[in-house]
Structure formats: C-alpha cells, structure tokens
Design a protein around this motif. Structure first.
Motif, PDB file in Angstrom:
ATOM      1  N   ARG A  47      -2.334  -0.519  -0.410  1.00 22.94           N
ATOM      2  CA  ARG A  47      -1.088  -1.307  -0.366  1.00 22.94           C
ATOM      3  C   ARG A  47      -0.309  -1.186  -1.667  1.00 22.94           C
ATOM      4  NH1 ARG A  47      -4.365  -6.377  -1.900  1.00 22.94           N
ATOM      5  NH2 ARG A  47      -4.051  -6.332  -4.152  1.00 22.94           N
ATOM      6  N   LYS A  48       1.010  -1.476  -1.547  1.00 22.79           N
ATOM      7  CA  LYS A  48       1.807  -1.600  -2.769  1.00 22.79           C
ATOM      8  C   LYS A  48       1.902  -3.069  -3.152  1.00 22.79           C
ATOM      9  CE  LYS A  48       4.655   2.509  -2.330  1.00 22.79           C
ATOM     10  NZ  LYS A  48       5.920   3.006  -1.783  1.00 22.79           N
ATOM     11  N   ASN A  49       2.190  -3.894  -2.141  1.00 26.16           N
ATOM     12  CA  ASN A  49       2.342  -5.332  -2.380  1.00 26.16           C
ATOM     13  C   ASN A  49       1.619  -6.135  -1.311  1.00 26.16           C
ATOM     14  OD1 ASN A  49       4.316  -5.697  -4.653  1.00 26.16           O
ATOM     15  ND2 ASN A  49       5.521  -4.352  -3.326  1.00 26.16           N
TER      16      ASN A  49
ATOM     17  N   ASP B 261       5.686  -3.621   2.890  1.00 25.11           N
ATOM     18  CA  ASP B 261       4.781  -3.255   1.800  1.00 25.11           C
ATOM     19  C   ASP B 261       5.574  -2.983   0.521  1.00 25.11           C
ATOM     20  OD1 ASP B 261       2.281  -2.456   0.671  1.00 25.11           O
ATOM     21  OD2 ASP B 261       2.856  -0.367   0.960  1.00 25.11           O
ATOM     22  N   GLU B 262       6.714  -2.348   0.709  1.00 28.50           N
ATOM     23  CA  GLU B 262       7.574  -2.002  -0.422  1.00 28.50           C
ATOM     24  C   GLU B 262       8.106  -3.256  -1.114  1.00 28.50           C
ATOM     25  OE1 GLU B 262       8.590   0.860  -2.673  1.00 28.50           O
ATOM     26  OE2 GLU B 262       7.961   1.582  -0.695  1.00 28.50           O
TER      27      GLU B 262
END
Ligand code: SF4
Length: 237
Positions: A74-76, A100-101
């Motif tokens: 994941r990114k966030n 996710d961004e």
C-alpha cells in the motif's frame, strides 16, 4: 436440480466471473473458497454496539499498521471518511488505486457513482450525513478481492469503527462486504435489498457501485434505487 434454480445459479456465477474480470483478475482465484470460509470466522460481530473508543482512538490504535501483507504494497492506509456521528455507514471491500494514492475511500469512478447515489438518489450530503469505510484499509494489489487472512486481520478495526459511530443503518456494498458483515458467503445478486442485523444495527445489502458501473442496466439501477429507498425509510423512523 430444478430449472429456475439452475438458471439462477448460472446467472450468479456469470455475474461473479464478470465482476472478477472487472476488478482485474485474469484467472479464477483459488482463495475464493478460503475467503468464504474465513469471512465466517473473521466477522463475528459483538452482540450489540457498546461504545468503547472514539474513531480517532481507533485510528490511533491502527497506527502505521503492518498486521497483514497488504501493508507491504500500500501507499496509504484508507481508514474512512465522513461524519463520525453519521446515522448511515457504507462499507465497501477495499481501496482502489485512487484511494491508495490519496488515503481516502471511494474517490475514484466507483466513488463518484456512490456519491451520486447518496446525493442525487437519496438527497443526502455525503460528508455530513454518511461515513464511508472498507473491510480492509489497504489496497489489495491489482484490485483483487481481499484475502481471508487480510480480512481477519483488519476486521477488529472495522468492528471498532462501527462501535464508535453507532449508526442507525449500515449498507454493505457488494459481496465481500456483505459476506464479511454477515459471516457467510452472500450471493449478492440474490440477497441485495434484504434487511439483516449487525450487532443490533439494521444492515442493508446492495450492489457495489463498480458492479453497477459495469452492468449499467435499468434493472440494476432500479434495484439500487429501491434498496436506498428502504434505507431512507428506515432512517426516518
Ligand atoms: S489491511 Fe488492515 S490489517 Fe492489513 S495492513 Fe492494512 S490496516 Fe493493517
């Protein structure tokens, strides 16, 4: 097997396979059975919603979570958004690429459809009148369905979120969310529009907005419209 039942099973299977393709699968996932079994174990809700912690406290406890392997890609973390005191909570399956961004739920195409359903269809304000979250808070790679152990690892936080908000109505969007909240594999095209209970809270099952986009038929639009009409009626009680 009698003919109408067989036809209905074939239709459901076809819908499911198309949905898998739509969310990025190129082959049938062998975890599907595992998911059905494990959601049964993972999703046992409390008997009733006893308010324990605030949403902020739940998010703090979740922290920079590494409780399952989705943390590796994941990114966030997408915890949820909306009114922490909302009467209405929507629960989806998991964040997609846009979510996710930006770390926010339902902001991509499916999110726009959900906002349209809430604002144009129901006459509510998404931020003021609802809270939106997912059964897993991190994006499954390639938008696959969340796996059993990921749902299980994240489920305590979903339960605590719902305990903190204590809404009047929960709407489960699509099969994975419905199956997780009910603790069994739910044939969503068959059971949508029906009322259930989750820890003493009314639970409505409906189609996922991405399914609605994929199958933008009059029948499906009418179905979601009818489901949301039932929700509004319940909220006004
Ligand atoms: S999906 Fe849930 S349990 Fe898994 S890493 Fe993300 S927040 Fe933690």
């Amino acid at each position: 097997m009698e003919k109408p039942k067989r036809e209905s099973l074939i239709r459901e299977l076809k819908d499911y396979l198309i949905h898998l393709k739509d969310v990025g699968y190129t082959e049938i996932p062998c975890e599907a059975e595992l998911l059905a079994n494990a959601t049964t174990q993972a999703s046992l809700p409390p008997n009733e919603m006893t308010k324990n912690k605030s949403l902020t406290a739940v998010q703090k406890e979740l922290g920079d979570c590494t409780r399952c392997k989705l943390s590796e890609t994941r990114k966030n973390i997408v915890f949820g958004s909306g009114n922490p005191k909302a009467d209405l909570v929507f629960v989806g399956e998991g964040p997609g690429a846009d979510e996710d961004e930006q770390g926010l739920p339902f902001i991509g195409r499916a999110g726009k459809k959900l906002t349209e359903i809430i604002e144009k269809g129901m006459g509510l304000n998404r931020e003021k009148d609802t809270y939106i979250c997912n059964i897993v808070k991190c994006r499954p790679p390639g938008n696959r369905d969340p796996e059993a152990e990921e749902i299980e690892a994240c489920n305590p936080f979903l339960i605590q979120q719902l305990q903190a908000i204590k809404p009047k109505v929960i709407v489960a969007l699509g099969k994975p969310a419905s199956s997780t909240l009910l603790g069994r594999s739910v044939p969503i095209t068959k059971e949508r529009g029906t009322w259930h209970e989750y820890a003493g809270i009314k639970l409505m099952l409906t189609l996922h907005p991405s399914y609605l986009i994929r199958f933008y038929t009059l029948e499906n639009r009418k179905a979601v419209h009818e489901d949301m009409k039932k929700v509004l009626k319940e909220l006004k009680k």
